[in-house]
Design an enzyme around this catalytic site. Structure first.
Site, mmCIF file in Angstrom:
data_model
loop_
_atom_site.group_PDB
_atom_site.id
_atom_site.type_symbol
_atom_site.label_atom_id
_atom_site.label_comp_id
_atom_site.label_asym_id
_atom_site.label_seq_id
_atom_site.Cartn_x
_atom_site.Cartn_y
_atom_site.Cartn_z
ATOM 1 N N HIS A 21 -40.362 -6.615 25.375
ATOM 2 C CA HIS A 21 -40.880 -5.701 26.402
ATOM 3 C C HIS A 21 -41.151 -6.414 27.722
ATOM 4 C CE1 HIS A 21 -44.256 -3.124 28.130
ATOM 5 N NE2 HIS A 21 -43.203 -2.338 28.125
ATOM 6 N N GLU B 73 -43.113 -9.461 26.215
ATOM 7 C CA GLU B 73 -43.874 -9.314 24.972
ATOM 8 C C GLU B 73 -42.894 -9.136 23.812
ATOM 9 O OE1 GLU B 73 -47.998 -7.364 26.153
ATOM 10 O OE2 GLU B 73 -46.357 -6.200 26.989
ATOM 11 N N ASN C 78 -50.824 -3.590 28.102
ATOM 12 C CA ASN C 78 -51.350 -2.232 28.283
ATOM 13 C C ASN C 78 -52.555 -1.950 27.403
ATOM 14 O OD1 ASN C 78 -49.780 -1.450 30.416
ATOM 15 N ND2 ASN C 78 -48.107 -0.750 29.118
HETATM 16 P P1 NAD Z 1 -34.439 4.798 33.574
HETATM 17 O O1 NAD Z 1 -34.460 6.275 33.400
HETATM 18 O O2 NAD Z 1 -34.591 4.226 34.933
HETATM 19 O O3 NAD Z 1 -33.083 4.228 32.953
HETATM 20 C C1 NAD Z 1 -32.526 4.635 31.749
HETATM 21 C C2 NAD Z 1 -31.030 4.371 31.791
HETATM 22 O O4 NAD Z 1 -30.489 4.598 30.506
HETATM 23 C C3 NAD Z 1 -30.280 5.279 32.753
HETATM 24 O O5 NAD Z 1 -29.465 4.481 33.601
HETATM 25 C C4 NAD Z 1 -29.444 6.153 31.826
HETATM 26 O O6 NAD Z 1 -28.230 6.570 32.405
HETATM 27 C C5 NAD Z 1 -29.223 5.198 30.670
HETATM 28 N N1 NAD Z 1 -28.751 5.722 29.386
HETATM 29 C C6 NAD Z 1 -28.021 5.016 28.499
HETATM 30 N N2 NAD Z 1 -27.736 5.745 27.429
HETATM 31 C C7 NAD Z 1 -28.275 6.946 27.623
HETATM 32 C C8 NAD Z 1 -28.284 8.128 26.863
HETATM 33 N N3 NAD Z 1 -27.726 8.244 25.665
HETATM 34 N N4 NAD Z 1 -28.914 9.192 27.366
HETATM 35 C C9 NAD Z 1 -29.509 9.130 28.592
HETATM 36 N N5 NAD Z 1 -29.517 8.011 29.350
HETATM 37 C C10 NAD Z 1 -28.913 6.938 28.865
HETATM 38 O O7 NAD Z 1 -35.555 4.240 32.597
HETATM 39 P P2 NAD Z 1 -36.426 2.873 32.718
HETATM 40 O O8 NAD Z 1 -37.629 3.134 33.524
HETATM 41 O O9 NAD Z 1 -35.510 1.761 33.043
HETATM 42 O O10 NAD Z 1 -36.923 2.758 31.202
HETATM 43 C C11 NAD Z 1 -36.030 2.376 30.164
HETATM 44 C C12 NAD Z 1 -36.842 1.810 29.014
HETATM 45 O O11 NAD Z 1 -37.627 0.714 29.501
HETATM 46 C C13 NAD Z 1 -37.824 2.794 28.386
HETATM 47 O O12 NAD Z 1 -37.862 2.576 27.009
HETATM 48 C C14 NAD Z 1 -39.159 2.426 29.029
HETATM 49 O O13 NAD Z 1 -40.264 2.687 28.180
HETATM 50 C C15 NAD Z 1 -38.992 0.921 29.211
HETATM 51 N N6 NAD Z 1 -39.824 0.319 30.267
HETATM 52 C C16 NAD Z 1 -39.891 0.864 31.521
HETATM 53 C C17 NAD Z 1 -40.700 0.273 32.488
HETATM 54 C C18 NAD Z 1 -40.802 0.844 33.897
HETATM 55 O O14 NAD Z 1 -41.710 0.428 34.645
HETATM 56 N N7 NAD Z 1 -39.919 1.736 34.315
HETATM 57 C C19 NAD Z 1 -41.423 -0.900 32.177
HETATM 58 C C20 NAD Z 1 -41.304 -1.464 30.887
HETATM 59 C C21 NAD Z 1 -40.494 -0.838 29.953
#
Ligand code: NAD
Length: 286
Positions: A144, A156, A195
């Site tokens: 993470h 993490e 968190n």
């Molecule tokens: P995001 O929406 O910005 O990106 C997700 C990406 O996945 C998109 O580019 C999408 O097109 C793609 N994707 C691939 N396969 C897919 C499918 N089958 N259906 C739909 N989309 C698909 O999301 P994010 O903010 O990058 O978060 C992604 C992961 O990271 C999550 O699990 C989230 O909990 C985790 N995360 C996010 C943050 C943050 O601050 N944004 C921080 C830590 C962890």
């Protein structure tokens, strides 16, 4: 037998996926990044170009063409089978929706070589919620990252009781090799370490101000002077943005919903969403 990780596949190139891809490539790993469509990949290309500029400005050693070289070296594809065919490690960063994670891992489990390790970047799901979809629970765990990986560089690492200890160690070593500080969790915990500490702090701060006990400025001042921390909880909330905390609180218990209502009427409804909008608990000049 030591597990060697050289080739990394990042699955999902959104906010976090593009950062993880860039950080891994910057530290010399072969990186292929997959997303679902050409449209999504165009977005990835944009994000990666912006990251190259950010690294050039903010990351030591990213000058002299290194950031551009990193950008050029990341292979982008919408072909999942091709993306994973040589991967030692897949880092999954698809949307935080269990059904999407399930569908993704069921497909991936069939296409990936047997040796490939899968790591989820999920913030709120436990790896145990996902492991049965992978077909390889011994080679699955959570890795993470925090948003702005080059700056807030904790990683993490959290396995399930099924995760092979050698796989866990290989992922800890990988995290260190891409410039992260690995944080090892020995048991599964919603919210990981960061968190688990941060969310109760932010909620307690909001309860103090929403309850009329003290202004945000007074709460922050107390935290800064009393602990030596550089910023207080309301300053942190402005950095995070108020929308995500609001969404979490709005889905919580009665106390949480009271805080959500206070956030909404006092801040969100007035367009005060944090630094990104120029105002949250504090006002920011452009
Ligand atoms: P995001 O929406 O910005 O990106 C997700 C990406 O996945 C998109 O580019 C999408 O097109 C793609 N994707 C691939 N396969 C897919 C499918 N089958 N259906 C739909 N989309 C698909 O999301 P994010 O903010 O990058 O978060 C992604 C992961 O990271 C999550 O699990 C989230 O909990 C985790 N995360 C996010 C943050 C943050 O601050 N944004 C921080 C830590 C962890």
């Amino acid at each position: 037998m030591t597990i060697e990780i050289r080739r990394v596949m990042v699955l999902g190139t959104g906010v976090l996926g593009s950062q993880i891809a860039f950080q891994s490539a910057f530290h010399g790993f072969d990186v292929t990044a997959y997303d679902i469509s050409d449209e999504a990949l165009a977005g990835a290309r944009d994000r990666i170009a912006k990251l190259a500029a950010t690294y050039r400005d903010e990351v030591p050693g990213a000058g002299d063409g290194k950031a551009e070289q990193t950008e050029a070296g990341i292979v982008l594809t919408a072909d999942l089978a091709a993306a994973v065919q040589d991967a030692d490690l897949v880092i999954e960063a698809v949307p935080e929706v269990l059904a999407i994670k399930e569908q993704t891992y069921r497909q991936l489990g069939k296409l990936a070589p047997e040796r490939t390790i899968f790591a989820t970047n999920s913030s709120t799901l436990l790896p145990s919620d996902i492991k049965d979809f992978t077909g390889r629970p011994d080679k699955f765990l959570a890795l993470h990252f925090a948003n702005l990986v080059w700056k807030f560089n904790t990683a993490e690492v959290m396995g399930t009781p099924d995760t092979d200890p050698q796989v866990y160690q290989a992922v800890v070593d990988f995290a260190a090799a891409i410039g992260m500080v690995p944080i090892e969790l020995h048991r599964e915990k919603a919210g990981y370490v960061l968190n688990s500490l941060l969310v109760p702090l932010l909620n307690a701060a909001m309860a103090l101000s929403a309850g009329g006990y003290a202004e945000p400025e007074a709460v922050d001042k107390t935290w800064r002077i009393g602990t030596g921390a550089p910023v207080g909880p309301f300053q942190m909330l402005d950095i995070i943005g108020l929308t995500t905390p609001y969404n979490i609180l709005a889905n919580g218990d009665e106390d949480a919903q009271r805080l959500a209502a206070w956030l909404k009427t006092t801040y969100l409804d007035k367009g005060k969403l944090g630094i990104a909008t120029g105002e949250g608990f504090y006002r920011y000049s452009a």
